[in-house]
Every structure is written in C-alpha cells, then in structure tokens.
Design a protein around this motif. Structure first.
Motif, short mmCIF file in Angstrom:
data_model
loop_
_atom_site.label_atom_id
_atom_site.label_comp_id
_atom_site.label_asym_id
_atom_site.label_seq_id
_atom_site.Cartn_x
_atom_site.Cartn_y
_atom_site.Cartn_z
N ARG A 179 -64.61 2.75 40.93
CA ARG A 179 -65.60 3.81 40.35
C ARG A 179 -65.42 5.01 41.26
N GLY A 180 -65.43 4.93 42.60
CA GLY A 180 -65.49 6.09 43.30
C GLY A 180 -64.79 5.87 44.65
N PRO A 181 -63.64 5.87 44.81
CA PRO A 181 -62.68 5.49 45.86
C PRO A 181 -62.95 6.27 47.00
N ARG A 182 -63.29 7.81 46.90
CA ARG A 182 -63.77 8.30 47.95
C ARG A 182 -65.06 8.04 48.82
N VAL A 222 -56.13 5.72 43.99
CA VAL A 222 -56.77 5.10 45.16
C VAL A 222 -56.13 5.72 46.63
N TRP A 223 -54.98 5.86 46.56
CA TRP A 223 -54.21 6.27 47.66
C TRP A 223 -54.32 7.75 48.08
N VAL A 224 -54.32 8.49 46.74
CA VAL A 224 -54.25 9.93 46.87
C VAL A 224 -55.95 10.42 47.20
N SER A 225 -56.74 9.63 46.35
CA SER A 225 -58.29 10.04 46.72
C SER A 225 -58.61 9.58 48.36
#
Length: 161
Positions: free
Chosen positions: A12-15, A148-151
C-alpha cells in the motif's frame, strides 16, 4: 510490527514502511535477516518447479533441491550484497546521498516484500508449467519488486544530493 504486516503494508505504501525500517537505526544483522528470509522463501518457491522437472525428466529430486539450496541460501546473498554496493555507488554518481546501509536495506526489503508473489510463481511453475500464466505471474513479481525497490531508494535518499 510483525514482518508479515509490514510486507502487506509495503504494497500500500512502500516508502512509509521503509521509513520506519530506517528509523530503527543501522543494524546489519537485521538487514541480513531480511535478506536471508527472502532467499529462504525463494528457495521454497522453487520446490514445486523442481519436483515437476524431476518427475518429467526422471531425475532425482534431492540433488536438484541441493543445488537450489546452495544457490539461494549461500550464493545469492553474496550477489545481493554486491548489487547493493554497486547501486550505492551509482546513486552517489547521480547525486544521491543514500548511505550504503540504506541502499542495501532497500534492495533486501524489496526482495522480501516481493517474495509472496514468487511463491505464487513457484506454484504456477510446478502445477501448470511454462506458458502465459507463468509469464504473467513472473511479470507481476518483477513489477512489484522494482516498484518497491525504487520507492525504497527514493526514501533512502536517491536524488536528494
């Protein structure tokens, strides 16, 4: 918060989840545990595909499982540490200010977050075999991992130099 809850929350919110992981402070043991958990799940996800391959080709399953164990549990973590280091160097060249730990953790956490989709990929590979379904699940896994990795890298300090 339990890891399973964090994995679901990362979709929902990786960061937000990664920010919380970074706030815990640099702990290489935690990073290694995250990586090893992801690699263990990837090893388990190979079991159905290897069982199918052993059945169809008449090979012994145990040596195939041993090879997968060696690859995912002993060799893959070394490769991930190298990828994490190279990523940190590339980000530095691009003006980022992410630490080496944050860059490695971003990769390791993305790997673990995407691992449930890899379990589905393994089941499709084992029960259905090659085809459009397997390709679709693989593409979904790749997109989830990269997202997810880029976030995570953005949260770690990519492009904030």
């Amino acid at each position: 918060m339990p890891v399973t809850t964090d994995i679901v929350a990362a979709y929902r919110g990786p960061r937000t989840v990664f920010r919380r992981l970074l706030a815990m402070g640099a702990n290489e043991g935690r990073a290694l545990a995250i990586l090893m958990a992801g690699c263990a799940i990837f090893f388990i996800s190979e079991w159905p595909r290897l069982a199918r391959e052993a059945h169809l080709t008449g090979q012994e399953l145990n040596p195939m499982l041993g090879g997968a164990l060696l690859g995912w549990i002993f060799i893959a973590p070394l490769i991930f540490y190298a990828i994490g280091t190279i990523t940190q160097l590339v980000l530095r060249l691009m003006g980022g200010r992410a630490t080496a730990y944050a860059t490695r953790l971003a990769l390791f956490w993305a790997w673990l977050v995407a691992s449930p989709i890899k379990l589905l990929h393994g089941l499709v590979a084992g029960f259905i075999g090659p085809g459009p379904g397997l390709t679709a699940v693989g593409a979904i896994w790749l997109l989830a991992f990269l997202w997810v990795w880029v976030s995570n890298l953005r949260e770690a300090g990519w492009g904030q130099g």
